[in-house]
Structure formats: C-alpha cells, structure tokens
Design an enzyme around this catalytic site. Structure first.
Site, PDB file in Angstrom:
ATOM      1  CG  LEU A 190      -2.332  -1.108   1.422  1.00  0.00           C
ATOM      2  CD1 LEU A 190      -2.773  -1.247   2.711  1.00  0.00           C
ATOM      3  CD2 LEU A 190      -3.063  -1.379   0.576  1.00  0.00           C
ATOM      4  CG  ASP A 191       0.688   4.162  -2.803  1.00  0.00           C
ATOM      5  OD1 ASP A 191       1.056   3.316  -3.329  1.00  0.00           O
ATOM      6  OD2 ASP A 191      -0.506   4.967  -3.330  1.00  0.00           O
ATOM      7  CE  LYS A 192       6.188   8.690   4.704  1.00  0.00           C
ATOM      8  NZ  LYS A 192       6.794   9.869   4.860  1.00  0.00           N
TER       9      LYS A 192
ATOM     10  CB  THR B 112      -3.334   3.765   1.047  1.00  0.00           C
ATOM     11  OG1 THR B 112      -2.859   4.757  -0.031  1.00  0.00           O
ATOM     12  CG2 THR B 112      -3.790   3.142   0.576  1.00  0.00           C
TER      13      THR B 112
ATOM     14  NE  ARG C  28      -1.780   8.561  -4.654  1.00  0.00           N
ATOM     15  CZ  ARG C  28      -0.322   8.944  -4.436  1.00  0.00           C
ATOM     16  NH1 ARG C  28       0.045   8.025  -3.682  1.00  0.00           N
ATOM     17  NH2 ARG C  28      -0.237   9.605  -4.059  1.00  0.00           N
TER      18      ARG C  28
END
Length: 361
Positions: free
Chosen positions: A180-182, A184, A282
C-alpha cells in the site's frame, strides 16, 4: 569521462520507491558497487558513440561505475535516465545516440542488506502459522527504501514474527507480496513461510484477490459506476509520478462505484482492483477528472467552485486532510495452504471518518 554528484533523496522519491512493484529485482543489483547515498552520473557521447544503441553506449561508458546492461535496463524502466534533459523509458534502449548528447543516470541509494526488527505496534487482524493480515495505518512505509531505512512495516513484522518470517521476497522485503502507498491505510497480507509466500504470489499474479478501496474524490463521477482500463507507467514528464500511458507500462483495470455524493463537490466511491499497479487508483481516478481529495501528487488541480456549501470549519477539515483519501477496506482470498476462504473488512480510520463528517450534511 563520467561526472558524478550526490543526489539527496526527496520525500516523493522515497514514497514512489516504496510503492513501485520491483518484480524484476535481481539480487545482483545490490552488488553494483554503488556508493552509499543517491548519486547522479553524467556522461557525454563522443564521436565513437555516434549511431550506437543507447543501452550499449551507456553500458560501455559507465562500466567503471559498475553498471551492467541489465542494471541500466532497470534504471531506464524506472525513469532514472535522461538524455539532453528529457526523461527516457524502457522503449528508448534501442534508440541511436548522436555525438554530443548528454545522458544523466540517477542512482537511488542502496537499501540496507537486512532490515532490523523494531518494536512497532501492529494492528493484527488475522494470524496463523502461515500468514498475517494487518491493518496498516497511514504514514507507515511498507518496506525499507531510499529515505526510509527503518521504521517500516517490514521492521515491525520482523519483530512480531521473529525468524519465522518468509525471506522468499528478498532480504529487503521479507514476506511482502503486495503493498500500500505510504499514506494509504488499510488491510495488507504478508507471508510467514515460503509456501504461503509462493501461494499468495500466485493468487496476486492471477488477480484472484478481492481488494476494495474506499476513496473520497473531487467531483461526482457520471455515470455512477464504471471501469477504467489503461496501462500505467512512469510519467514521461515527471519521474516522481505514474500516468496512464499510450505505449509501454503495465495493464491496469479499476472498477469504481459511487457510494454517496457529498458536499463540496466531492463523492465517496468504492474502487475494486483487478490489477495492482503503482498508484493505480490515484492515477485512474485522476485520469477521469476525479482525483482523490488530499492527494499531493495527483489531486492538486481543483475546479473553481469546489467546496461550495461548506462552512469555514468544515472547509478547514477538507483543506487540512494531509494525505490521499484512500483506505483499503476489504481483502479477500483463499488461504494458500489450508484452502479456506478468508475475507476481512476494515473501517476507515479516524481522520478519514472526520473528513466524511465534514462533507456530510
């Protein structure tokens, strides 16, 4: 002649390094002799380089720096090479070089060989001898990368799971099969054994994983449900961003559905992934003209008149939301060892709930 200079890592570089799916990572890359810290190497094509393939010329010109042709291919694919200031991609490897052209190669800082266990609290949703499912908070990087040497989910998992944590993903990211993105939040599964790692990796490769994300976007999408399909690759104009690209990249599919229209010209949507590309939701939602609220990379543009109908206090909550409004709320899969069907749900965290409160009547 190679010119070299230091290149301090930026926060955006670190975030993108964490998010990127380095499926082609080769352990040999760690043995290129790169010095500690990010660097930039600059080389100018001489007369002997005229009409040579770019990748061949660079491999010869940068041989003394320890860069192999395969390493340069990976750097091209990651958007780390420019020619006369223009960012290049993997498709440019075959292009012919002209004498006098200047190439610059950005080398990211090498990561620590073995992450250290750290006592970082984990919200464990499920755990058995084979795997662990955690609810990752926003702000936690998944594994060590440039700019984030420690304090990551991997460091926390090493402390929590001990020597049982699978190393099949490589020493830098043991047990990690997806990310997961930092910034998110939400559900993420990691393997604790090699057989679980192999089984989970196969499920992700077949897109046989249920993943539903909840997001707040600018504007109310019309129609209220649909599918976005478009290859995602490194942006040709900004290497810190990903984009829907006309050529190259990797196929990506996102299904979206409007859950609720909100005030301030925003909407709550559910996004279901078929694929898992870097920044996929995104990028795809931004490509539709509905970037995520709070997104620092893809959500800066806002049409005039947005936030209409919000009082000053609620508008301040929206403007102060310090990350992309994205939460991995559903994760479902067949247990790779037992065959049991598992499905987990996670409610959005407090900051996300505060945002929704501010945007609801």
């Amino acid at each position: 002649m190679i010119q070299e200079r230091a290149d301090p890592a930026t926060a955006a570089d670190a975030d993108l390094a964490d998010d990127a799916l380095d499926d082609d990572f080769d352990a040999a890359d760690a043995a290129t002799g790169e010095a500690a810290g990010p660097r930039r190497l600059t080389v100018t094509a001489d007369a002997a380089a005229e009409a040579q393939r770019l990748d061949k010329w660079l491999a010869e010109a940068l041989a003394e720096a320890g860069l192999t042709r395969s390493r340069l291919k990976a750097l091209l694919d990651d958007g780390c090479v420019t020619l006369d200031g223009r960012p290049l991609g993997a498709a440019d490897a075959k292009r012919k070089v002209r004498a006098g052209q200047v190439a610059e190669v950005a080398l990211p800082a090498p990561e620590a060989a073995v992450p250290e266990p750290q006592d970082i609290p984990l919200a464990v949703v499920y755990e058995d001898a084979e795997l662990i499912v955690v609810d990752k908070p926003a702000g936690l990087v998944v594994h060590p990368a440039a700019g984030n040497a420690d304090g990551t989910l991997v460091n926390a998992l090493l402390f929590h799971c001990g020597p049982s944590l699978s190393g099949i993903g490589g020493v830098r990211r043991p047990g990690i099969v997806h990310r997961l993105d930092k910034d998110t939040s939400g559900l993420l599964v990691a393997a604790k054994t090699d057989r679980a790692h192999q089984g989970l990796a196969a499920l992700f490769a077949r897109h046989d994983i249920e993943r539903v994300y909840r997001a707040v976007v600018w504007g109310v999408p019309r129609p209220r449900a649909g599918t976005v399909e478009g290859n995602i690759g490194r942006s040709p104009s900004n290497r810190q961003k990903m984009a829907v690209v006309k050529s190259g990249g990797k196929p990506a599919t996102t299904h979206w559905r409007v859950v609720e229209a909100l005030a301030g010209d925003t909407a709550l949507v559910d996004c279901t992934l078929e694929t898992g590309r870097t920044h996929q939701i995104r990028v795809h939602m931004a490509s539709l003209g509905h970037p995520l609220v709070g997104d620092p990379l893809y959500g800066k543009a806002r049409r005039a008149g947005r936030r209409g109908g919000l009082d000053a206090e609620r508008a301040a909550v929206v403007d102060g939301f310090g990350r992309q409004a994205l939460h991995a709320g559903v994760l479902g899969f067949v247990h790779p060892v037992t065959g049991e069907r598992l499905r987990f749900e996670s409610a959005p965290p407090a900051d996300f709930q505060d945002l929704l409160t501010a945007l609801r009547p």
